[in-house]
Design a protein around this motif. Structure first.
Motif, PDB file in Angstrom:
ATOM      1  N   VAL A 456      44.700  96.741  23.800  1.00 38.09           N
ATOM      2  CA  VAL A 456      43.409  96.926  24.635  1.00 38.09           C
ATOM      3  C   VAL A 456      41.979  96.580  25.363  1.00 38.09           C
ATOM      4  O   VAL A 456      42.407  95.310  24.622  1.00 38.09           O
ATOM      5  N   ILE A 457      41.516  96.179  26.629  1.00 35.76           N
ATOM      6  CA  ILE A 457      39.918  94.895  27.389  1.00 35.76           C
ATOM      7  C   ILE A 457      38.971  96.255  26.347  1.00 35.76           C
ATOM      8  O   ILE A 457      38.948  96.965  27.560  1.00 35.76           O
ATOM      9  N   TYR A 458      37.819  94.926  26.151  1.00 34.73           N
ATOM     10  CA  TYR A 458      37.364  96.439  26.263  1.00 34.73           C
ATOM     11  C   TYR A 458      35.937  95.988  26.428  1.00 34.73           C
ATOM     12  O   TYR A 458      35.475  95.105  26.522  1.00 34.73           O
ATOM     13  N   PHE A 459      35.563  96.978  28.056  1.00 34.12           N
ATOM     14  CA  PHE A 459      34.745  96.626  28.580  1.00 34.12           C
ATOM     15  C   PHE A 459      33.274  97.293  28.154  1.00 34.12           C
ATOM     16  O   PHE A 459      32.969  98.425  28.496  1.00 34.12           O
ATOM     17  N   PRO A 460      32.329  96.950  27.750  1.00 38.22           N
ATOM     18  CA  PRO A 460      31.296  97.352  26.828  1.00 38.22           C
ATOM     19  C   PRO A 460      30.522  97.708  27.793  1.00 38.22           C
ATOM     20  O   PRO A 460      30.039  96.687  29.272  1.00 38.22           O
ATOM     21  N   SER A 461      29.394  99.229  28.884  1.00 41.43           N
ATOM     22  CA  SER A 461      28.502  98.938  29.479  1.00 41.43           C
ATOM     23  C   SER A 461      27.594  98.594  29.225  1.00 41.43           C
ATOM     24  O   SER A 461      26.778  97.289  28.307  1.00 41.43           O
ATOM     25  N   ARG A 465      25.802  97.218  26.316  1.00 39.57           N
ATOM     26  CA  ARG A 465      25.185  95.960  25.863  1.00 39.57           C
ATOM     27  C   ARG A 465      23.242  94.741  26.160  1.00 39.57           C
ATOM     28  O   ARG A 465      23.029  94.461  25.371  1.00 39.57           O
ATOM     29  N   VAL A 466      23.009  96.142  26.883  1.00 37.52           N
ATOM     30  CA  VAL A 466      21.401  95.861  26.853  1.00 37.52           C
ATOM     31  C   VAL A 466      20.265  96.740  26.090  1.00 37.52           C
ATOM     32  O   VAL A 466      19.513  96.073  25.166  1.00 37.52           O
ATOM     33  N   MET A 467      20.685  97.949  26.055  1.00 37.24           N
ATOM     34  CA  MET A 467      19.353  98.486  25.484  1.00 37.24           C
ATOM     35  C   MET A 467      20.041  99.587  24.654  1.00 37.24           C
ATOM     36  O   MET A 467      20.158 101.118  24.271  1.00 37.24           O
ATOM     37  N   GLY A 468      21.312  99.639  23.880  1.00 36.01           N
ATOM     38  CA  GLY A 468      22.075  99.952  22.700  1.00 36.01           C
ATOM     39  C   GLY A 468      21.586  99.676  22.146  1.00 36.01           C
ATOM     40  O   GLY A 468      22.991 100.388  20.772  1.00 36.01           O
ATOM     41  N   PHE A 492      41.540  94.300  20.511  1.00 35.72           N
ATOM     42  CA  PHE A 492      40.427  94.282  21.603  1.00 35.72           C
ATOM     43  C   PHE A 492      40.256  92.883  21.529  1.00 35.72           C
ATOM     44  O   PHE A 492      40.036  92.386  21.016  1.00 35.72           O
ATOM     45  N   SER A 493      40.229  93.022  22.950  1.00 35.06           N
ATOM     46  CA  SER A 493      39.099  91.622  23.013  1.00 35.06           C
ATOM     47  C   SER A 493      38.278  91.923  24.694  1.00 35.06           C
ATOM     48  O   SER A 493      38.358  93.025  25.080  1.00 35.06           O
ATOM     49  N   ILE A 494      36.753  91.330  23.915  1.00 36.53           N
ATOM     50  CA  ILE A 494      35.396  91.178  24.835  1.00 36.53           C
ATOM     51  C   ILE A 494      35.689  90.371  25.645  1.00 36.53           C
ATOM     52  O   ILE A 494      35.131  88.974  25.286  1.00 36.53           O
ATOM     53  N   PRO A 495      35.500  90.724  26.913  1.00 33.58           N
ATOM     54  CA  PRO A 495      36.118  89.306  27.955  1.00 33.58           C
ATOM     55  C   PRO A 495      34.682  88.334  28.216  1.00 33.58           C
ATOM     56  O   PRO A 495      33.468  88.661  27.892  1.00 33.58           O
ATOM     57  N   GLU A 496      35.125  87.288  27.700  1.00 32.76           N
ATOM     58  CA  GLU A 496      33.578  86.359  28.501  1.00 32.76           C
ATOM     59  C   GLU A 496      32.549  86.087  29.553  1.00 32.76           C
ATOM     60  O   GLU A 496      31.732  86.531  28.774  1.00 32.76           O
ATOM     61  N   GLU A 497      33.517  86.983  30.347  1.00 36.28           N
ATOM     62  CA  GLU A 497      32.573  87.258  31.333  1.00 36.28           C
ATOM     63  C   GLU A 497      31.629  88.671  32.072  1.00 36.28           C
ATOM     64  O   GLU A 497      31.135  88.964  32.746  1.00 36.28           O
ATOM     65  N   ILE A 498      31.739  89.126  30.996  1.00 31.97           N
ATOM     66  CA  ILE A 498      31.665  90.014  30.579  1.00 31.97           C
ATOM     67  C   ILE A 498      29.746  90.744  31.176  1.00 31.97           C
ATOM     68  O   ILE A 498      29.220  91.522  31.108  1.00 31.97           O
ATOM     69  N   ALA A 520      31.794  96.161  42.839  1.00 32.19           N
ATOM     70  CA  ALA A 520      33.358  96.738  43.217  1.00 32.19           C
ATOM     71  C   ALA A 520      34.221  95.653  43.225  1.00 32.19           C
ATOM     72  O   ALA A 520      35.023  95.808  42.237  1.00 32.19           O
ATOM     73  N   ASN A 521      33.947  95.094  43.842  1.00 28.85           N
ATOM     74  CA  ASN A 521      34.716  94.110  44.523  1.00 28.85           C
ATOM     75  C   ASN A 521      35.374  93.032  42.949  1.00 28.85           C
ATOM     76  O   ASN A 521      36.586  92.763  42.532  1.00 28.85           O
ATOM     77  N   GLU A 522      34.123  92.644  42.827  1.00 29.19           N
ATOM     78  CA  GLU A 522      34.223  91.485  41.421  1.00 29.19           C
ATOM     79  C   GLU A 522      34.660  92.308  40.974  1.00 29.19           C
ATOM     80  O   GLU A 522      35.022  91.350  39.700  1.00 29.19           O
ATOM     81  N   THR A 523      34.154  93.227  40.438  1.00 30.56           N
ATOM     82  CA  THR A 523      34.522  93.862  39.516  1.00 30.56           C
ATOM     83  C   THR A 523      36.448  94.073  38.934  1.00 30.56           C
ATOM     84  O   THR A 523      36.717  93.974  37.495  1.00 30.56           O
TER      85      THR A 523
END
Length: 550
Positions: A456-461, A465-468, A492-498, A520-523
């Protein structure tokens, strides 16, 4: 083990259910089948007239057999239940022995699959909202529940349908719990002119005559009396019983504080007094019936307004504007800014619970967008293009704020920001539950080498990431996800660009369309690369972010 196996087997078998739609040539034939069905043990017998079937024909899964029924046809939704499959089959077999003599158009097809059964019940339960969804703008949906002796039900319904035609209710429908003789009728009515109010008054008085005097029925079969039927309680029960009711009411509630005018009402025209008109408003929410089904899903329901209330206020604004009440209109519009616009999460959860699929958030987004200047839109776009820098600044401020509280006392920033808010009403207030997220960069580095082996690719919101973080040092969502993944042996992998990535809800919810489109398009472009063109699944840790990306 033996006991556990027996219990599980019992749970699996009970209750055994089988459900079918039985189609008849006319209402009378359908009603004639009710008593025989009840005698062989039918648990539920739900009636739907042809007009009500018309209202749900648009649903996916409705068969051509149902869609092509004649205009005089009627349908019974029948369900048999048993303690086990053998008992269930006995009831169905008993029904089949005499079913050929019931005047059905098609042979019954009983469904035992739970999904198919749920769909059949969805048809029945969708009648009321379906009518509401197609009502004329400005009209009100009126639902009443009456009951007749089952032996008289067929003729009573035919006469009720004649009243619809007499008074011009073309889209009226009838459905209900036929096994008990309890039916609902639904009409749509405009109530903003004297002629329309007079039409409704004449119709309702004819209904009273039909139910009470012609068929010895009851005006309220299932729900409370309400103001619509209160003027006719004495008509139904007689003067002697009504006087006893009045004496009880006066004894228990001498000051008439409890539901005044409901059940006991001296005004014989109460059903046409103080009528509520649904003023035409924005198309995104105009078909709302104000049923309130949406309210339990709304994140702001305990803070300001629910979706239903937001719509009610829009209608009140339309009323004040039409009446020329400029002073109250401006006051309500000003107060709506915070309670209606600023505090809506616009996550679309209201649409999930809404019977007619209204997403109040879509309206709020549009109103917010219309309020933004070009400068504001450009600032939002700049933030979107520099998202990592923005989140870094926010995280730094949070760390600094926690440091100040630690140094000068835990309520220092709470008191300071509340003081500033008195001078600047829109200034954000610090709350002590806010805490910056722990550093998760180490996980990115550890997992890069496993990218091509990841499950899986993990996409932490960005929220995570900021106030968790947690003030009481509990594990964050990110820490928990990583811990569970490691324990389960899931790569799992957390992408470098996250850190420079956002789902876009931040901008979409505030009506900054340019920034949302860019984000949206970038993501989506990044996700396409991270997942190797869709080969790997993406996991997000916030539901609303997932909903936005979908």
């Amino acid at each position: 083990g033996f006991i556990a196996e027996a219990v599980l087997r019992t749970i699996d078998d009970y209750p055994a259910k089988s459900t079918a739609l039985l189609c008849f040539n006319n209402i009378f034939d359908a009603c004639s089948a009710i008593v025989p069905l009840a005698e062989v043990g039918a648990e539920a017998v739900e009636l739907m007239d042809r007009a009500s079937i018309h209202s749900i024909e648009h649903l996916d899964g409705i068969t051509d057999q149902i869609k092509t029924l004649s205009e005089t046809a009627a349908v019974l939704l029948v369900e048999f239940q048993g303690n086990n499959k053998d008992e269930l089959q006995e009831k169905i077999s008993a029904f089949c022995k005499f079913s050929s003599g019931l005047g059905m158009i098609y042979s019954p097809q009983f469904e035992s699959d739970s999904k198919e059964q749920a769909f059949l019940w969805k048809i029945r339960k969708g009648m009321f909202p379906a009518v509401g969804a197609v009502r004329a703008s400005g009209s009100t949906v009126i639902l009443e529940d009456i009951a007749f002796p089952v032996a008289k039900l067929g003729n009573a319904i035919l006469d009720l349908q004649s009243l619809f035609k007499k008074h011009g209710y073309e889209n009226a429908i009838i459905f209900g719990h036929a096994k008990d003789g309890n039916i609902h009728f639904v009409v749509t009515q405009i109530l903003n002119t004297p002629s329309e109010i007079e039409r409704y008054d004449k119709f309702l008085r004819d209904v009273i005559q039909l139910v009470i005097h012609e068929y010895d029925g009851t005006l309220k079969a299932e729900h409370g009396t309400g103001r619509n039927m209160a003027p006719f309680v004495e008509t139904e029960w007689g003067n002697e019983v009504y006087q006893i009711m009045k004496e009880l009411k006066e004894t228990i509630d001498p000051e008439n504080l409890l539901n005044p005018g409901v059940i006991i009402n001296h005004d014989k025209n109460a059903h046409i007094r103080n009528l509520k008109t649904l003023y035409t408003i924005e198309e995104e929410v105009d078909k709302c019936m104000e049923c309130g089904y949406c309210e339990h899903t709304c994140p702001s329901r305990d803070i300001t307004l629910t979706p239903r209330r937001r719509i009610v206020v829009r209608r009140e604004l339309a009323k004040l504007k039409q009446e020329g009440n400029t002073k109250e209109y401006k006051l309500l519009l000003h107060e709506y800014q915070y309670d209606g616009l600023n505090t809506c999460a616009v996550d679309g959860l209201c649409a999930v619970a809404c019977p007619v699929d209204i997403n109040t958030g879509m309206l709020i987004k549009r109103l917010r967008k219309e309020n933004h200047s070009e400068t504001a839109n450009n600032i939002a776009l700049f933030i979107a293009k520099n998202f990592k820098a923005t989140t870094d600044i926010v995280k730094f401020v949070l760390k600094a704020g926690c440091g100040v509280n630690k140094l000068l006392g835990k309520n220092t920033l709470v008191n300071l920001t509340w003081g500033l808010r008195k001078m600047i009403p829109t200034f954000p207030v610090w709350i002590n539950q806010i805490s910056p997220s722990t550093n998760f960069e180490i996980y990115k580095g550890q997992r890069d080498k496993m990218l091509f082996k990841s499950e899986v690719i993990y996409f932490p919101s960005c929220i995570s990431r900021v106030m968790g973080g947690s003030m009481d040092n509990k594990k964050s969502v990110i820490d928990t996800f990583i811990r569970v993944s490691n324990a389960a042996g899931i790569n799992f992998s957390i992408p470098e660009e996250i850190n420079n990535t956002c789902c876009g809800q931040l901008f979409s919810s505030k009506g900054f369309n340019k920034a949302f489109v860019y984000t949206a398009n970038e993501t989506i472009d990044k996700i396409w690369r991270w997942t190797h063109h869709g080969m790997l699944p993406i996991v997000l840790d916030v539901t609303s972010c997932t909903y936005t990306l979908l």
